[in-house]
Scaffold this motif. Sequence first.
Motif, PDB file in Angstrom:
ATOM      1  N   ARG A   1       0.862  -1.179   0.000  1.00 39.61           N
ATOM      2  CA  ARG A   1       0.000   0.000   0.000  1.00 39.61           C
ATOM      3  C   ARG A   1       0.891   1.219   0.000  1.00 39.61           C
ATOM      4  O   ARG A   1       1.781   1.359   0.834  1.00 39.61           O
ATOM      5  CB  ARG A   1      -0.901   0.026   1.221  1.00 39.61           C
ATOM      6  N   ASP A   2       0.649   2.081  -0.960  1.00 39.80           N
ATOM      7  CA  ASP A   2       1.434   3.306  -1.057  1.00 39.80           C
ATOM      8  C   ASP A   2       0.466   4.436  -1.358  1.00 39.80           C
ATOM      9  O   ASP A   2      -0.034   4.530  -2.480  1.00 39.80           O
ATOM     10  CB  ASP A   2       2.489   3.175  -2.143  1.00 39.80           C
ATOM     11  N   GLY A   3       0.180   5.246  -0.370  1.00 41.95           N
ATOM     12  CA  GLY A   3      -0.781   6.323  -0.574  1.00 41.95           C
ATOM     13  C   GLY A   3      -2.184   5.759  -0.711  1.00 41.95           C
ATOM     14  O   GLY A   3      -2.642   5.023   0.129  1.00 41.95           O
ATOM     15  N   GLU A   4      -2.835   6.057  -1.816  1.00 37.90           N
ATOM     16  CA  GLU A   4      -4.227   5.667  -2.014  1.00 37.90           C
ATOM     17  C   GLU A   4      -4.394   4.349  -2.763  1.00 37.90           C
ATOM     18  O   GLU A   4      -5.506   3.877  -2.942  1.00 37.90           O
ATOM     19  CB  GLU A   4      -4.946   6.774  -2.784  1.00 37.90           C
ATOM     20  N   GLY A   5      -3.314   3.740  -3.251  1.00 36.19           N
ATOM     21  CA  GLY A   5      -3.449   2.540  -4.072  1.00 36.19           C
ATOM     22  C   GLY A   5      -2.626   1.379  -3.550  1.00 36.19           C
ATOM     23  O   GLY A   5      -1.895   1.492  -2.571  1.00 36.19           O
ATOM     24  N   PHE A   6      -2.776   0.258  -4.238  1.00 30.72           N
ATOM     25  CA  PHE A   6      -2.085  -0.970  -3.869  1.00 30.72           C
ATOM     26  C   PHE A   6      -1.319  -1.491  -5.077  1.00 30.72           C
ATOM     27  O   PHE A   6      -1.874  -1.596  -6.169  1.00 30.72           O
ATOM     28  CB  PHE A   6      -3.094  -2.032  -3.413  1.00 30.72           C
ATOM     29  N   LEU A   7      -0.047  -1.797  -4.891  1.00 29.70           N
ATOM     30  CA  LEU A   7       0.792  -2.356  -5.949  1.00 29.70           C
ATOM     31  C   LEU A   7       1.035  -3.830  -5.673  1.00 29.70           C
ATOM     32  O   LEU A   7       1.215  -4.233  -4.519  1.00 29.70           O
ATOM     33  CB  LEU A   7       2.138  -1.631  -6.016  1.00 29.70           C
ATOM     34  N   VAL A   8       1.031  -4.629  -6.726  1.00 26.55           N
ATOM     35  CA  VAL A   8       1.227  -6.068  -6.620  1.00 26.55           C
ATOM     36  C   VAL A   8       2.587  -6.426  -7.210  1.00 26.55           C
ATOM     37  O   VAL A   8       2.941  -5.970  -8.292  1.00 26.55           O
ATOM     38  CB  VAL A   8       0.105  -6.811  -7.393  1.00 26.55           C
TER      39      VAL A   8
END
Length: 69
Positions: free
Chosen positions: A24-31
């Motif tokens: 989770r980075d800020g408002e989004g999610f990276l996979v």
Amino acid sequence: MSMTTGTQTWVAAGPAGTVGSIHRDGEGFLVRVRVQSEARGPYPTLEAAKRALHAALGPGAERPDFREH
């Protein structure tokens, strides 16, 4: 007063061990899938990121167990 958003990480583990992670980075999610170098996303929700990681494992793959790290 300023608000700081921290990062969170979930590790995805399957029968063969760790298969990826969600960040989770800020408002989004990276996979990040363990066998790929590029991150995917951002995804708007944690559940969407979990589905994306599971799909990236390929057909027939078991849904991994996600644990916040």
